[in-house]
Design a protein around this motif. Structure first.
Motif, PDB file in Angstrom:
ATOM      1  N   THR A 137      44.322  40.948  34.356  1.00 36.63           N
ATOM      2  CA  THR A 137      42.861  41.074  34.501  1.00 36.63           C
ATOM      3  C   THR A 137      42.236  39.726  34.853  1.00 36.63           C
ATOM      4  OG1 THR A 137      42.929  42.813  32.835  1.00 36.63           O
ATOM      5  CG2 THR A 137      40.766  41.872  33.313  1.00 36.63           C
ATOM      6  N   VAL A 138      42.761  38.677  34.219  1.00 35.15           N
ATOM      7  CA  VAL A 138      42.246  37.330  34.505  1.00 35.15           C
ATOM      8  C   VAL A 138      42.428  37.025  35.987  1.00 35.15           C
ATOM      9  CG1 VAL A 138      42.601  34.845  34.115  1.00 35.15           C
ATOM     10  CG2 VAL A 138      42.647  36.436  32.183  1.00 35.15           C
ATOM     11  N   LYS A 139      43.652  37.286  36.476  1.00 34.28           N
ATOM     12  CA  LYS A 139      43.946  37.004  37.889  1.00 34.28           C
ATOM     13  C   LYS A 139      43.025  37.826  38.793  1.00 34.28           C
ATOM     14  CE  LYS A 139      48.578  37.329  37.671  1.00 34.28           C
ATOM     15  NZ  LYS A 139      49.958  37.332  38.186  1.00 34.28           N
ATOM     16  N   SER A 140      42.918  39.089  38.482  1.00 37.35           N
ATOM     17  CA  SER A 140      42.093  39.979  39.294  1.00 37.35           C
ATOM     18  C   SER A 140      40.645  39.478  39.361  1.00 37.35           C
ATOM     19  CB  SER A 140      42.159  41.386  38.686  1.00 37.35           C
ATOM     20  OG  SER A 140      41.179  42.186  39.271  1.00 37.35           O
ATOM     21  N   ARG A 141      40.111  39.104  38.183  1.00 38.78           N
ATOM     22  CA  ARG A 141      38.716  38.612  38.135  1.00 38.78           C
ATOM     23  C   ARG A 141      38.581  37.288  38.888  1.00 38.78           C
ATOM     24  NH1 ARG A 141      36.844  39.536  31.827  1.00 38.78           N
ATOM     25  NH2 ARG A 141      37.041  41.803  31.794  1.00 38.78           N
ATOM     26  N   LEU A 142      39.563  36.409  38.669  1.00 38.58           N
ATOM     27  CA  LEU A 142      39.504  35.089  39.287  1.00 38.58           C
ATOM     28  C   LEU A 142      39.564  35.183  40.805  1.00 38.58           C
ATOM     29  CD1 LEU A 142      39.511  31.988  38.925  1.00 38.58           C
ATOM     30  CD2 LEU A 142      41.993  32.094  38.733  1.00 38.58           C
ATOM     31  N   PHE A 143      40.480  35.991  41.294  1.00 42.83           N
ATOM     32  CA  PHE A 143      40.640  36.108  42.745  1.00 42.83           C
ATOM     33  C   PHE A 143      39.390  36.751  43.365  1.00 42.83           C
ATOM     34  CE2 PHE A 143      45.552  36.540  42.138  1.00 42.83           C
ATOM     35  CZ  PHE A 143      45.583  35.270  41.577  1.00 42.83           C
ATOM     36  N   SER A 144      38.895  37.757  42.699  1.00 44.03           N
ATOM     37  CA  SER A 144      37.682  38.416  43.203  1.00 44.03           C
ATOM     38  C   SER A 144      36.492  37.456  43.143  1.00 44.03           C
ATOM     39  CB  SER A 144      37.354  39.654  42.378  1.00 44.03           C
ATOM     40  OG  SER A 144      38.399  40.584  42.507  1.00 44.03           O
ATOM     41  N   ALA A 145      36.464  36.664  42.075  1.00 50.83           N
ATOM     42  CA  ALA A 145      35.365  35.699  41.914  1.00 50.83           C
ATOM     43  C   ALA A 145      35.363  34.704  43.058  1.00 50.83           C
ATOM     44  CB  ALA A 145      35.505  34.963  40.585  1.00 50.83           C
TER      45      ALA A 145
ATOM     46  N   ASN B 282      28.768  38.040  39.052  1.00 53.08           N
ATOM     47  CA  ASN B 282      28.888  38.807  37.815  1.00 53.08           C
ATOM     48  C   ASN B 282      29.357  37.851  36.702  1.00 53.08           C
ATOM     49  OD1 ASN B 282      30.579  40.142  35.811  1.00 53.08           O
ATOM     50  ND2 ASN B 282      30.246  42.005  36.986  1.00 53.08           N
ATOM     51  N   PRO B 283      28.764  37.905  35.510  1.00 51.50           N
ATOM     52  CA  PRO B 283      29.147  36.968  34.447  1.00 51.50           C
ATOM     53  C   PRO B 283      30.651  36.945  34.150  1.00 51.50           C
ATOM     54  CG  PRO B 283      27.185  38.161  33.803  1.00 51.50           C
ATOM     55  CD  PRO B 283      27.643  38.766  35.091  1.00 51.50           C
ATOM     56  N   ASP B 284      31.318  38.098  34.248  1.00 52.09           N
ATOM     57  CA  ASP B 284      32.766  38.132  33.996  1.00 52.09           C
ATOM     58  C   ASP B 284      33.507  37.257  35.005  1.00 52.09           C
ATOM     59  OD1 ASP B 284      32.607  39.742  31.811  1.00 52.09           O
ATOM     60  OD2 ASP B 284      32.935  41.611  32.923  1.00 52.09           O
ATOM     61  N   TYR B 285      33.053  37.311  36.245  1.00 50.79           N
ATOM     62  CA  TYR B 285      33.664  36.489  37.288  1.00 50.79           C
ATOM     63  C   TYR B 285      33.335  35.014  37.066  1.00 50.79           C
ATOM     64  CZ  TYR B 285      34.653  40.727  40.064  1.00 50.79           C
ATOM     65  OH  TYR B 285      35.120  41.926  40.503  1.00 50.79           O
ATOM     66  N   ARG B 286      32.066  34.766  36.717  1.00 53.21           N
ATOM     67  CA  ARG B 286      31.618  33.388  36.515  1.00 53.21           C
ATOM     68  C   ARG B 286      32.438  32.709  35.410  1.00 53.21           C
ATOM     69  NH1 ARG B 286      25.985  33.440  34.342  1.00 53.21           N
ATOM     70  NH2 ARG B 286      25.760  34.929  36.031  1.00 53.21           N
ATOM     71  N   ILE B 287      32.672  33.468  34.345  1.00 55.61           N
ATOM     72  CA  ILE B 287      33.384  32.887  33.200  1.00 55.61           C
ATOM     73  C   ILE B 287      34.799  32.457  33.591  1.00 55.61           C
ATOM     74  CG2 ILE B 287      34.419  33.472  30.965  1.00 55.61           C
ATOM     75  CD1 ILE B 287      31.858  35.107  30.401  1.00 55.61           C
ATOM     76  N   VAL B 288      35.511  33.302  34.322  1.00 56.81           N
ATOM     77  CA  VAL B 288      36.878  32.909  34.682  1.00 56.81           C
ATOM     78  C   VAL B 288      36.887  31.704  35.619  1.00 56.81           C
ATOM     79  CG1 VAL B 288      38.089  35.091  34.242  1.00 56.81           C
ATOM     80  CG2 VAL B 288      36.996  34.722  36.463  1.00 56.81           C
ATOM     81  N   LEU B 289      35.912  31.651  36.500  1.00 55.49           N
ATOM     82  CA  LEU B 289      35.825  30.477  37.394  1.00 55.49           C
ATOM     83  C   LEU B 289      35.548  29.211  36.585  1.00 55.49           C
ATOM     84  CD1 LEU B 289      33.795  31.592  40.559  1.00 55.49           C
ATOM     85  CD2 LEU B 289      36.180  30.917  40.466  1.00 55.49           C
ATOM     86  N   VAL B 290      34.635  29.319  35.640  1.00 55.99           N
ATOM     87  CA  VAL B 290      34.278  28.170  34.796  1.00 55.99           C
ATOM     88  C   VAL B 290      35.497  27.698  34.005  1.00 55.99           C
ATOM     89  CG1 VAL B 290      32.954  27.504  32.727  1.00 55.99           C
ATOM     90  CG2 VAL B 290      31.821  28.692  34.620  1.00 55.99           C
TER      91      VAL B 290
END
Lengths: 178, 373
Positions: A157-165, A127-135
């Motif tokens: 939210t950042v942590k949640s997205r990053l961990f899920s990513a 998901n782009p939201d996940y990709r962005i935080v990883l990048v």
């Protein structure tokens, strides 16, 4: 001149010294380009997004809150532009041949290039939201706070997205046996 | 407590991720460590997450295209739109070049306001005129003019040109021989190139104008392959480069550009590919390499047919992009060696080229070259 802080350069630019903006371009063209490239995975379009990012930053510099970090603002524009691009395309693009680092010659560190390619392929399936935080986290070494500022979302939210990513990426790579 | 316990999973998963990001407290790190020691499945999971994160961290940054900076900076400096004065000057420029398309060109030439593009022999033939017009405007960057005063200084006066245009030009006389090239003038790329104010300055340089008048150079401008090169984005970026523009103004370089054999080289597809190459362009922008290009002996070498053949060789072009080899190229004694036919043959050999990239071997070559010459 190059030692000047971003905020000093921004102030100089606002006072009419366009040359100061050139220094900011020199300082951030590569990371901004890379943010866009890792999100959209298209070399030429990433360059266009980087160009648009700097032009928008220049044109809207008077609205920039100097208490914030300039690069966060710049990255925010770049990520928004990248997301808009993806929305316009309405698809997650597959890896193009352009992705290989232009710092390397073809016969240089082939394994790394291959690994980069596999990772980028997997990234593009997220998901782009996940990709962005990883990048932002792994390619640009930004903190939760900085990513929160760039994306204008709470740190939680950042942590949640990053961990899920990471979890999703792990599963993707395992599924692809990479 | 295992990873499969849903209540515990979230907590341990968070600790794992925070550990990777280096934000766990000592207490949290200790808790995670204890957990991992007790649960092999969790340890494997954590190891995998760590591995992925490390892989992500090792991904190399991609180098943006060389034109990116120039494009951004030009956008910042570019005027929003034409002023009336600029439009007027542009009209003049158009009229100036349009005269070259007329069937009655002999008369037109004699009454041109300036002698910028005229010559004793009536330099442009009709069939090639539009090509030359496009290329000259393209190279000279006369479109759009930066401001009225500068432009007037460049082209010899707006009023004179208008007068000339009204007296000499009739629409029916205009014959466009190449619509494809006419479209180039209207393309975004073309317009972007010519908005570069530094690039425009080269048009005002007397010696560069001399170059434009040179018959061999004009032949080069008319060459279809060279026109393709001119349309190449990377080559356009090179043309916009201040250092390269300085190089173009240099008398020795211009002499080289005028050389018919060198012009032939410039038309060569493989050599054009080399010129489009970012690394080679960097080399061309390099002050020391420019000095080398201005060097009479090196210029002679570049004119040498055998050396030109060597330059067209794909493997040699790869070698040319090598930084260490570029350093060696600047060595005077090595330049002498390069002119030797037998050595040029050797240079084409792939294995020898690999050897040539070795720094120690290059030093050896320099010494040997010094002894030989």
């Amino acid at each position: 001149m190059n030692d000047k802080s971003d905020s000093v350069l921004v102030k100089e630019c606002l006072s009419g010294i366009k040359k100061s903006f050139e220094i900011l371009v020199d300082r951030y063209q590569k990371p901004v380009f890379n943010v866009a490239f890792r999100i959209i995975n298209n070399y030429d379009d990433a360059a266009e997004i980087a160009q648009t990012t700097f032009i928008k930053a220049f044109e809207n510099l008077s609205t920039f809150d100097t208490k914030r970090k300039f690069f966060s603002w710049l990255y925010r524009i770049a990520t928004n532009e990248s997301l808009n691009y993806l929305k316009a395309r309405k698809q997650h693009e597959l890896l193009s041949d352009d992705h290989v680092s232009h710092d390397q010659t073809p016969d240089e560190k082939f394994d790394d290039a291959e690994s980069d390619e596999q990772l980028q392929t997997a990234l593009m399936q997220l998901n782009p939201d996940y990709r962005i935080v990883l990048v932002l986290c792994h390619f640009h070494n930004l903190s939760y706070k900085e990513i929160s500022s760039i994306l204008d979302v709470p740190e939680k939210t950042v942590k949640s997205r990053l961990f899920s990513a990471r979890k999703n990426l792990k599963e993707l790579l395992e599924r692809e046996n990479i | 407590m295992t990873m499969t316990d849903p209540d515990n999973f979230d907590h341990i998963f968070e600790l794992m991720n925070k550990e990777i990001d280096g934000v766990n407290s000592k207490k949290e790190s200790a808790e995670l460590k204890r957990h991992l020691q007790k649960h092999a499945d969790s340890a494997r999971y954590f190891k995998k997450l760590q591995s992925i994160s490390k892989r992500l961290g090792r991904v190399k940054a991609v180098t943006p295209p060389s034109y990116l900076r120039t494009t951004i900076v030009n956008s910042i400096y570019a005027p929003k739109k034409f002023t009336e004065a600029q439009q007027s000057v542009w009209d003049t420029v158009i009229s100036k070049f349009t005269q070259l398309l007329f069937t009655n060109k002999e008369a037109s030439m004699e009454q041109t306001p300036t002698n910028l593009f005229t010559g004793k022999k009536g330099i442009f033939v009709l069939s090639g005129a539009i090509v030359a017009v496009v290329a000259i405007v393209y190279l000279a960057g006369l479109y759009p003019p930066a401001d009225t005063e500068d432009a007037v200084g460049t082209i010899g006066g707006v009023q004179k040109a208008k007068k000339y245009r009204s007296e000499q030009i009739a629409e029916k006389d205009v014959v466009l021989k190449n619509e494809k090239n006419a479209r180039v003038i209207q393309s975004d790329k073309f317009q972007k190139l010519n908005k570069n104010d530094r690039f425009q300055k080269i048009a005002k340089d007397a010696s560069f104008q001399e170059l434009l008048k040179d018959a061999a150079f004009q032949e080069l401008l008319k060459d279809a392959a060279f026109q393709e090169l001119l349309k190449d984005a990377a080559f356009q970026e090179l043309l916009k480069d201040a250092a390269f523009q300085e190089l173009m103004k240099d008398a020795a370089f211009q002499e080289l550009a005028k050389d018919a054999a060198h012009a032939e080289l410039m038309k060569d597809a493989a050599f054009q590919e080399l010129m489009k190459d970012a690394a080679y362009q960097e080399l061309m922008k390099d002050a020391a390499f420019q000095e080398l290009m201005k060097d009479a002996a090196f210029a002679e070498l570049l004119k040498d047919a055998a050396f030109q053949e060597l330059l067209k060789d794909a493997a040699f072009q790869e070698l040319l992009k090598d930084a260490a080899f570029q350093e060696l190229l600047k060595d005077a004694a090595f330049q002498e060696l390069l002119k030797d036919a037998a050595f040029q043959e050797l240079l084409k050999d792939a294995a020898f080229q690999e050897l040539m990239k070795d720094a120690a071997f290059q030093e050896l070559m320099k010494d040997a070259a010094k002894e030989a010459y």
